[in-house]
Design an enzyme around this catalytic site. Structure first.
Site, PDB file in Angstrom:
ATOM      1  N   SER A 156       0.869  -1.124   0.244  1.00  0.00           N
ATOM      2  CA  SER A 156       0.015  -0.029   0.215  1.00  0.00           C
ATOM      3  C   SER A 156       0.930   1.355   0.133  1.00  0.00           C
ATOM      4  O   SER A 156       2.002   1.158   0.519  1.00  0.00           O
ATOM      5  CB  SER A 156      -1.055  -0.034   1.252  1.00  0.00           C
ATOM      6  N   TYR A 176      -2.431  -0.381  10.071  1.00  0.00           N
ATOM      7  CA  TYR A 176      -2.566  -0.562   8.705  1.00  0.00           C
ATOM      8  C   TYR A 176      -1.193  -0.285   8.025  1.00  0.00           C
ATOM      9  O   TYR A 176      -0.528  -1.125   7.326  1.00  0.00           O
ATOM     10  CB  TYR A 176      -3.531   0.044   7.855  1.00  0.00           C
TER      11      TYR A 176
HETATM   12  P1  NDP Z   1     -11.253  -5.662  -1.062  1.00  0.00           P
HETATM   13  O1  NDP Z   1     -11.790  -5.677   0.221  1.00  0.00           O
HETATM   14  O2  NDP Z   1     -12.145  -5.276  -2.310  1.00  0.00           O
HETATM   15  O3  NDP Z   1     -10.903  -7.524  -1.445  1.00  0.00           O
HETATM   16  C1  NDP Z   1     -10.345  -8.160  -0.456  1.00  0.00           C
HETATM   17  C2  NDP Z   1     -10.178  -9.428  -0.948  1.00  0.00           C
HETATM   18  O4  NDP Z   1      -9.400 -10.333   0.108  1.00  0.00           O
HETATM   19  C3  NDP Z   1     -11.504 -10.276  -1.011  1.00  0.00           C
HETATM   20  O5  NDP Z   1     -10.968 -11.401  -2.161  1.00  0.00           O
HETATM   21  C4  NDP Z   1     -11.595 -11.156   0.251  1.00  0.00           C
HETATM   22  O6  NDP Z   1     -12.063 -12.412  -0.060  1.00  0.00           O
HETATM   23  C5  NDP Z   1     -10.179 -11.316   0.359  1.00  0.00           C
HETATM   24  N1  NDP Z   1      -9.902 -11.677   1.974  1.00  0.00           N
HETATM   25  C6  NDP Z   1     -10.555 -10.772   2.880  1.00  0.00           C
HETATM   26  N2  NDP Z   1     -10.076 -11.079   4.063  1.00  0.00           N
HETATM   27  C7  NDP Z   1      -9.391 -12.484   3.850  1.00  0.00           C
HETATM   28  C8  NDP Z   1      -8.730 -13.179   4.769  1.00  0.00           C
HETATM   29  N3  NDP Z   1      -8.708 -13.068   6.293  1.00  0.00           N
HETATM   30  N4  NDP Z   1      -8.143 -14.281   4.125  1.00  0.00           N
HETATM   31  C9  NDP Z   1      -7.892 -14.154   3.029  1.00  0.00           C
HETATM   32  N5  NDP Z   1      -8.474 -13.292   2.199  1.00  0.00           N
HETATM   33  C10 NDP Z   1      -9.103 -12.586   2.445  1.00  0.00           C
HETATM   34  O7  NDP Z   1      -9.808  -5.177  -1.290  1.00  0.00           O
HETATM   35  P2  NDP Z   1      -9.145  -4.637  -2.273  1.00  0.00           P
HETATM   36  O8  NDP Z   1      -8.986  -5.206  -3.784  1.00  0.00           O
HETATM   37  O9  NDP Z   1      -9.387  -3.061  -2.192  1.00  0.00           O
HETATM   38  O10 NDP Z   1      -7.496  -4.804  -1.910  1.00  0.00           O
HETATM   39  C11 NDP Z   1      -6.611  -5.692  -2.225  1.00  0.00           C
HETATM   40  C12 NDP Z   1      -5.266  -5.521  -1.683  1.00  0.00           C
HETATM   41  O11 NDP Z   1      -4.739  -4.384  -2.160  1.00  0.00           O
HETATM   42  C13 NDP Z   1      -5.198  -5.570  -0.048  1.00  0.00           C
HETATM   43  O12 NDP Z   1      -4.035  -6.237   0.353  1.00  0.00           O
HETATM   44  C14 NDP Z   1      -5.357  -4.068   0.410  1.00  0.00           C
HETATM   45  O13 NDP Z   1      -4.610  -3.794   1.541  1.00  0.00           O
HETATM   46  C15 NDP Z   1      -4.307  -3.513  -0.768  1.00  0.00           C
HETATM   47  N6  NDP Z   1      -4.835  -2.212  -1.274  1.00  0.00           N
HETATM   48  C16 NDP Z   1      -6.099  -1.359  -1.584  1.00  0.00           C
HETATM   49  C17 NDP Z   1      -6.135  -0.246  -1.738  1.00  0.00           C
HETATM   50  C18 NDP Z   1      -7.581   0.249  -1.961  1.00  0.00           C
HETATM   51  O14 NDP Z   1      -7.326   1.530  -1.972  1.00  0.00           O
HETATM   52  N7  NDP Z   1      -8.279  -0.318  -2.508  1.00  0.00           N
HETATM   53  C19 NDP Z   1      -4.867   0.918  -1.608  1.00  0.00           C
HETATM   54  C20 NDP Z   1      -3.785   0.128  -1.319  1.00  0.00           C
HETATM   55  C21 NDP Z   1      -3.618  -1.231  -0.969  1.00  0.00           C
HETATM   56  P3  NDP Z   1     -13.908 -12.475   0.169  1.00  0.00           P
HETATM   57  O15 NDP Z   1     -14.263 -11.800  -1.165  1.00  0.00           O
HETATM   58  O16 NDP Z   1     -14.179 -13.666   0.348  1.00  0.00           O
HETATM   59  O17 NDP Z   1     -14.164 -11.574   1.344  1.00  0.00           O
END
Ligand code: NDP
Length: 246
Positions: free
Chosen positions: A141, A155
């Site tokens: 991030s 975070y």
């Molecule tokens: P979302 O919340 O849209 O999606 C999260 C994904 O991770 C889903 O597929 C979810 O599965 C899965 N997930 C959630 N909890 C767990 C867990 N305990 N174990 C395994 N899988 C899990 O997130 P984003 O797409 O926004 O984020 C993806 C990555 O990018 C993350 O690492 C986030 O920190 C990072 N990020 C995001 C930013 C943003 O602005 N969106 C900015 C910077 C970094 P399910 O659908 O089953 O819940």
């Protein structure tokens, strides 16, 4: 665009957001792709159906990274079903923004277990199965590079740890021809950080481009890092953040 023809990929958290866009982009480039999910089974199956519609093999695996056994199980499941593993996208993560005095030890354990221990254990299991040309691409991030205000202690802690993980993986795996890289996304419009959410305007204003990014814009960087074109890129941090850290 078939630069990843025949490659086998695992995208953790591939049911939604950045992970889903990445899984589809890798399949578009020719890879067979497994995705993991926790609760979003239907969403994960939709991603798999789209991967299969492109003529690639797809697979959905349930894996809650809060459980330390889930990382190895998902890597094994993906590698056995796809016939090997060349690309890991360590994407699954949870976000938490809260004032310092409200965060509990349980919050720390929850966030670090998924964002840090989960990324470590998945990379460890994947590395054990990869051959030369393997790629471990982690989604960090922009908050690891610039913390723009209060509420981000936990975070930022979790995402900063991925810098050390990536550099050390690059050093440890380099002689085996396996590359490890880290992407720092800026504000990306997903369920975690909706582009029409209450803080969205402020986040857009913090970028040089004055806007949110899309999950597809992060997926483009993953596709590059997974490709042969990025063979000499390892141990590196790449910002896809609209200039958030500039
Ligand atoms: P979302 O919340 O849209 O999606 C999260 C994904 O991770 C889903 O597929 C979810 O599965 C899965 N997930 C959630 N909890 C767990 C867990 N305990 N174990 C395994 N899988 C899990 O997130 P984003 O797409 O926004 O984020 C993806 C990555 O990018 C993350 O690492 C986030 O920190 C990072 N990020 C995001 C930013 C943003 O602005 N969106 C900015 C910077 C970094 P399910 O659908 O089953 O819940």
């Amino acid at each position: 665009m078939n630069s990843l023809n025949g490659r086998k990929a695992l995208v953790t958290g591939g049911s939604r957001g950045i992970g889903a866009a990445t899984a589809l982009r890798l399949a578009q480039e020719g890879a067979d792709v497994a995705v993991t999910y926790t609760r979003g089974e239907d969403a994960a199956r939709e991603v798999v159906a789209k991967i299969e519609a492109m003529g690639r093999r797809g697979l959905a695996l349930r894996a809650d990274l809060a459980d330390p056994a889930a990382a190895g199980a998902s890597v094994a499941g993906a590698a056995e079903a796809l016939g090997g593993l060349d690309i890991l996208v360590n994407n699954a993560g949870v976000g938490v923004l809260a004032p310092l005095d409200e965060l509990t030890a349980a919050d720390v354990d929850r966030v670090l277990s998924v964002n840090v221990r989960g990324a470590f254990l998945t990379a460890q299991a994947a590395a054990a199965r990869m051959e030369r040309g393997g790629r471990i691409i982690t989604i960090g991030s922009c908050i690891a590079q610039r913390v723009p205000g209060p509420g981000g202690t936990l975070y930022a802690l979790s995402k900063s740890a991925l810098i050390g993980l990536t550099k050390a993986l690059a050093r440890e795996l380099g002689e085996r021809g396996i590359n490890a890289t880290l992407i720092h996304p800026g504000p990306i419009d997903t369920d975690m950080n909706p582009g029409d959410g209450p803080t969205a305007a402020g986040q857009s204003a913090m970028t040089a481009l004055g806007r949110y990014g899309s999950a597809g814009e992060v997926a483009s960087m993953v596709a590059y890092l997974a490709s042969e074109d990025a063979a000499y890129v390892t141990g590196a941090e790449l910002a896809v953040d609209g200039g958030f850290a500039a």
